[in-house]
Design a protein around this motif. Structure first.
Motif, mmCIF file in Angstrom:
data_model
loop_
_atom_site.group_PDB
_atom_site.id
_atom_site.type_symbol
_atom_site.label_atom_id
_atom_site.label_comp_id
_atom_site.label_asym_id
_atom_site.label_seq_id
_atom_site.Cartn_x
_atom_site.Cartn_y
_atom_site.Cartn_z
ATOM 1 N N ARG A 60 0.827 -1.214 0.000
ATOM 2 C CA ARG A 60 0.000 0.000 0.000
ATOM 3 C C ARG A 60 0.859 1.261 0.000
ATOM 4 O O ARG A 60 0.428 2.311 -0.490
ATOM 5 N N VAL A 61 2.051 1.200 0.602
ATOM 6 C CA VAL A 61 2.875 2.399 0.728
ATOM 7 C C VAL A 61 3.949 2.466 -0.357
ATOM 8 O O VAL A 61 4.857 3.295 -0.283
ATOM 9 N N THR A 62 3.853 1.601 -1.355
ATOM 10 C CA THR A 62 4.786 1.639 -2.479
ATOM 11 C C THR A 62 4.014 1.971 -3.747
ATOM 12 O O THR A 62 2.935 1.419 -3.996
ATOM 13 N N VAL A 63 4.560 2.870 -4.546
ATOM 14 C CA VAL A 63 3.908 3.319 -5.771
ATOM 15 C C VAL A 63 4.830 3.026 -6.953
ATOM 16 O O VAL A 63 6.008 3.413 -6.948
ATOM 17 N N SER A 64 4.327 2.341 -7.947
ATOM 18 C CA SER A 64 5.121 1.945 -9.110
ATOM 19 C C SER A 64 5.684 3.163 -9.835
ATOM 20 O O SER A 64 4.954 4.105 -10.164
ATOM 21 N N LEU A 65 6.987 3.144 -10.099
ATOM 22 C CA LEU A 65 7.609 4.241 -10.832
ATOM 23 C C LEU A 65 7.254 4.180 -12.310
ATOM 24 O O LEU A 65 6.893 5.191 -12.913
ATOM 25 N N THR A 66 7.336 3.000 -12.896
ATOM 26 C CA THR A 66 7.016 2.887 -14.322
ATOM 27 C C THR A 66 5.530 3.097 -14.582
ATOM 28 O O THR A 66 5.147 3.579 -15.636
ATOM 29 N N GLY A 67 4.712 2.758 -13.589
ATOM 30 C CA GLY A 67 3.268 2.920 -13.776
ATOM 31 C C GLY A 67 2.783 4.344 -13.625
ATOM 32 O O GLY A 67 1.732 4.710 -14.174
ATOM 33 N N THR A 68 3.515 5.163 -12.897
ATOM 34 C CA THR A 68 3.080 6.545 -12.654
ATOM 35 C C THR A 68 3.980 7.591 -13.308
ATOM 36 O O THR A 68 3.649 8.775 -13.298
ATOM 37 N N LEU A 69 5.116 7.158 -13.855
ATOM 38 C CA LEU A 69 6.014 8.073 -14.565
ATOM 39 C C LEU A 69 6.258 7.521 -15.971
ATOM 40 O O LEU A 69 7.356 7.065 -16.305
ATOM 41 N N PRO A 70 5.240 7.558 -16.832
ATOM 42 C CA PRO A 70 5.329 6.884 -18.133
ATOM 43 C C PRO A 70 6.364 7.475 -19.085
ATOM 44 O O PRO A 70 6.807 6.798 -20.010
ATOM 45 N N HIS A 71 6.754 8.719 -18.899
ATOM 46 C CA HIS A 71 7.712 9.349 -19.812
ATOM 47 C C HIS A 71 9.115 9.429 -19.217
ATOM 48 O O HIS A 71 9.951 10.205 -19.683
ATOM 49 N N VAL A 72 9.345 8.617 -18.188
ATOM 50 C CA VAL A 72 10.643 8.591 -17.525
ATOM 51 C C VAL A 72 11.249 7.205 -17.683
ATOM 52 O O VAL A 72 10.584 6.194 -17.463
ATOM 53 N N ARG A 73 12.510 7.139 -18.055
ATOM 54 C CA ARG A 73 13.211 5.862 -18.194
ATOM 55 C C ARG A 73 13.785 5.472 -16.840
ATOM 56 O O ARG A 73 14.553 6.219 -16.234
ATOM 57 N N LEU A 74 13.409 4.316 -16.351
ATOM 58 C CA LEU A 74 13.882 3.823 -15.066
ATOM 59 C C LEU A 74 15.075 2.899 -15.259
ATOM 60 O O LEU A 74 15.022 1.960 -16.057
ATOM 61 N N VAL A 75 16.149 3.179 -14.519
ATOM 62 C CA VAL A 75 17.318 2.300 -14.484
ATOM 63 C C VAL A 75 17.450 1.774 -13.058
ATOM 64 O O VAL A 75 17.646 2.549 -12.119
ATOM 65 N N LEU A 76 17.304 0.471 -12.896
ATOM 66 C CA LEU A 76 17.422 -0.122 -11.575
ATOM 67 C C LEU A 76 18.889 -0.241 -11.195
ATOM 68 O O LEU A 76 19.676 -0.884 -11.899
ATOM 69 N N GLY A 77 19.266 0.382 -10.093
ATOM 70 C CA GLY A 77 20.648 0.305 -9.659
ATOM 71 C C GLY A 77 20.938 1.263 -8.522
ATOM 72 O O GLY A 77 20.167 2.195 -8.249
ATOM 73 N N HIS A 78 22.032 1.012 -7.851
ATOM 74 C CA HIS A 78 22.510 1.865 -6.763
ATOM 75 C C HIS A 78 23.733 2.611 -7.264
ATOM 76 O O HIS A 78 24.731 1.993 -7.668
ATOM 77 N N VAL A 79 23.678 3.940 -7.287
ATOM 78 C CA VAL A 79 24.781 4.738 -7.808
ATOM 79 C C VAL A 79 25.974 4.661 -6.857
ATOM 80 O O VAL A 79 25.850 4.939 -5.663
ATOM 81 N N ASP A 80 27.124 4.282 -7.395
ATOM 82 C CA ASP A 80 28.340 4.120 -6.606
ATOM 83 C C ASP A 80 29.224 5.356 -6.632
ATOM 84 O O ASP A 80 29.896 5.671 -5.647
ATOM 85 N N ALA A 81 29.251 6.046 -7.772
ATOM 86 C CA ALA A 81 30.154 7.187 -7.912
ATOM 87 C C ALA A 81 29.653 8.112 -9.013
ATOM 88 O O ALA A 81 28.868 7.717 -9.885
ATOM 89 N N VAL A 82 30.124 9.356 -8.932
ATOM 90 C CA VAL A 82 29.793 10.359 -9.944
ATOM 91 C C VAL A 82 31.087 10.977 -10.439
ATOM 92 O O VAL A 82 31.897 11.476 -9.636
ATOM 93 N N ASP A 83 31.314 10.928 -11.747
ATOM 94 C CA ASP A 83 32.459 11.591 -12.375
ATOM 95 C C ASP A 83 31.984 12.962 -12.823
ATOM 96 O O ASP A 83 31.373 13.107 -13.887
ATOM 97 N N LEU A 84 32.249 13.964 -12.009
ATOM 98 C CA LEU A 84 31.729 15.304 -12.296
ATOM 99 C C LEU A 84 32.360 15.909 -13.543
ATOM 100 O O LEU A 84 31.671 16.575 -14.331
ATOM 101 N N ASP A 85 33.662 15.687 -13.735
ATOM 102 C CA ASP A 85 34.318 16.252 -14.918
ATOM 103 C C ASP A 85 33.883 15.532 -16.191
ATOM 104 O O ASP A 85 33.703 16.156 -17.238
ATOM 105 N N GLY A 86 33.715 14.227 -16.098
ATOM 106 C CA GLY A 86 33.283 13.464 -17.264
ATOM 107 C C GLY A 86 31.787 13.419 -17.450
ATOM 108 O O GLY A 86 31.288 12.843 -18.424
ATOM 109 N N ARG A 87 31.046 14.006 -16.507
ATOM 110 C CA ARG A 87 29.574 14.024 -16.548
ATOM 111 C C ARG A 87 29.012 12.612 -16.735
ATOM 112 O O ARG A 87 28.288 12.313 -17.689
#
Length: 440
Positions: A60-87
């Motif tokens: 009940r307290v979880t809302v589907s991302l793909t079901g409610t954000l149809p124009h957004v591409r979902l990538v399942l994953g945990h972000v480990d790092a961000v390369d700010l210079d390489g974007r």
């Protein structure tokens, strides 16, 4: 917006979800919006105490991302790092696979995790309350302790198993204790052995502050304290845990409380990803300007619990780490990202406090909508109305569960789906239960 620019949003909490929804409306296909999140759902955190208390079913307290954000591409994953210079952001998928994404604009909404304090035994004995696995574990744990108390070898063991200690009397801790005492009362009433022995659950709510809900209006604090004390909850202000052991907890006032249950709700800290960015921070939160942009990095934005957002209504301070701010900041960040492409004008984040609501279980709540203090059934109705309005989905199902809970006894069964070792307090991903052979 330029042809197929890519906007990457890291995290689908309150801020990330609202930003993705707002951007999908504004972009209208002109930009690719990518949302990176460990799961495929948005979790409505304020209702987790009701999941732990058996009022609401977890979905009940979880809302589907793909079901409610149809124009957004979902990538399942945990972000480990961000390369700010390489974007570019790198991530680990749910099956251990690795990947990376290039971005033109980056919005960091990674949220927060349990705050750890150097208290002996807490990391090993306590459990937090930041994710769905922790709520499911607590629900099973409470039922299990009640059942074990009924067959305990001594009255002392029975009392210890029926004693529940909640550390932290903020928003979450207060609601956990308020709902928890009602849940355990109902479990004991239906257990003939405990009823015959005259056993009573014991709940303790601890906080080093001088009152409950120290960050909210004093009127909310007084209402919550009155309701909890009437239910038998022992409120210990100016008190905290000194040490946690297998047999119980030592308090800093010298008392030892025999218990098998310690719920850690002492607060949150920004996601550890923030510290690894190499950017200026304030109390662990990423520094941003009033437009939610990172100084010196015009392509990077941040908001929610991970960002130190200037509070323009209180110069020199930052906005609190609340869902209300995260929702509004997510929408503001989306508008300013669109403005960076020439769509609209960027605007500083300025908020107007609309008040808070604290659900206390049953027909009780404390609320101050538009700073009008309310308590009792009226406050409960306002609180539930607010949650239904704020949820992006599942409203009918949530309302149906509330109606069923009012009419029927709660199911006191443990499913054993989440074990204690699956929800360690020191995890960086409280929203994901650990399984054997998997490293967070």
């Amino acid at each position: 917006m330029s042809s197929r620019a890519r906007i990457v949003i890291v995290g689908a909490g309150f801020a990330g979800y609202q930003a993705a929804r707002e951007l999908s409306r504004k972009a209208r296909g002109a930009a690719e919006i990518v949302l990176v999140n460990p799961h495929d759902h948005f979790l409505y955190l304020p209702l987790l105490p009701e999941v732990a208390a058996g009022v609401l079913e977890p979905r009940r307290v979880t809302v589907s991302l793909t079901g409610t954000l149809p124009h957004v591409r979902l990538v399942l994953g945990h972000v480990d790092a961000v390369d700010l210079d390489g974007r570019r952001v790198t991530y680990t998928g749910p099956e251990g696979d690795h990947g990376s994404l290039r971005y033109d604009r980056l919005l960091l909404t990674v949220g927060s995790v349990n705050k750890l304090l150097p208290v002996p035994g807490v990391a090993e004995r306590a459990h937090g309350f930041r994710g769905l696995p922790e709520a499911l574990y607590l629900r099973d744990h409470v039922v299990r302790q009640t059942e074990l108390a009924a067959s305990a070898a001594s009255a002392e063991e029975c009392a210890a198993r029926l004693t529940f200690v909640v550390a932290g009397a903020g928003y979450t801790g207060t609601e956990v204790a308020a709902h928890g005492v009602l849940f355990t009362d109902s479990l004991v009433r239906r257990n003939s052995a405990l009823r015959a022995a005259g056993a009573r659950p014991r709940w303790l709510l601890l906080d080093p502050a001088p009152r409950l809900l120290p960050g909210l209006d004093e009127r909310l604090s007084r209402t919550a304290e009155r309701v909890l004390r009437r239910r038998g909850v022992e409120i210990r202000t100016r008190t905290t845990v000194k040490e946690a052991t297998r047999e119980g907890v030592h308090l800093d006032d010298g008392e030892f409380v025999p218990t098998r249950s310690l719920v850690w709700c002492v607060g949150v800290r920004p996601d550890p990803l923030v510290a690894g960015l190499g950017l200026p921070t304030e109390q662990g939160r990423l520094c941003v300007d009033e437009y939610l942009a990172v100084p010196g990095r015009p392509e990077v934005f941040a908001c929610g619990d991970a960002a130190a957002v200037p509070d323009l209504t209180r110069p020199g301070e930052h906005t609190p780490m609340t869902a209300q701010h995260a929702q509004r900041q997510g929408r503001a960040a989306a508008r300013n990202i669109a403005a960076s492409y020439g769509h609209g004008e960027r605007r500083p984040y300025r908020h107007r406090d609309l008040g808070f609501t604290v659900a206390l279980g049953g027909a009780q709540a404390a609320a101050d909508p538009l700073h009008v203090p309310l308590s009792g059934p009226l406050a409960a109705a306002v609180t539930r109305g607010y949650h239904l309005a704020a949820m992006p989905g599942n409203r009918v199902r949530v309302a149906a569960d509330w109606l069923l809970d009012a009419a029927l006894p709660r199911q006191g069964v443990q499913l054993g789906l989440v074990r204690a070792g699956s929800v360690p307090l020191d995890t960086e991903t409280p929203e994901t239960a650990r399984t054997p052979g998997w490293e967070a």
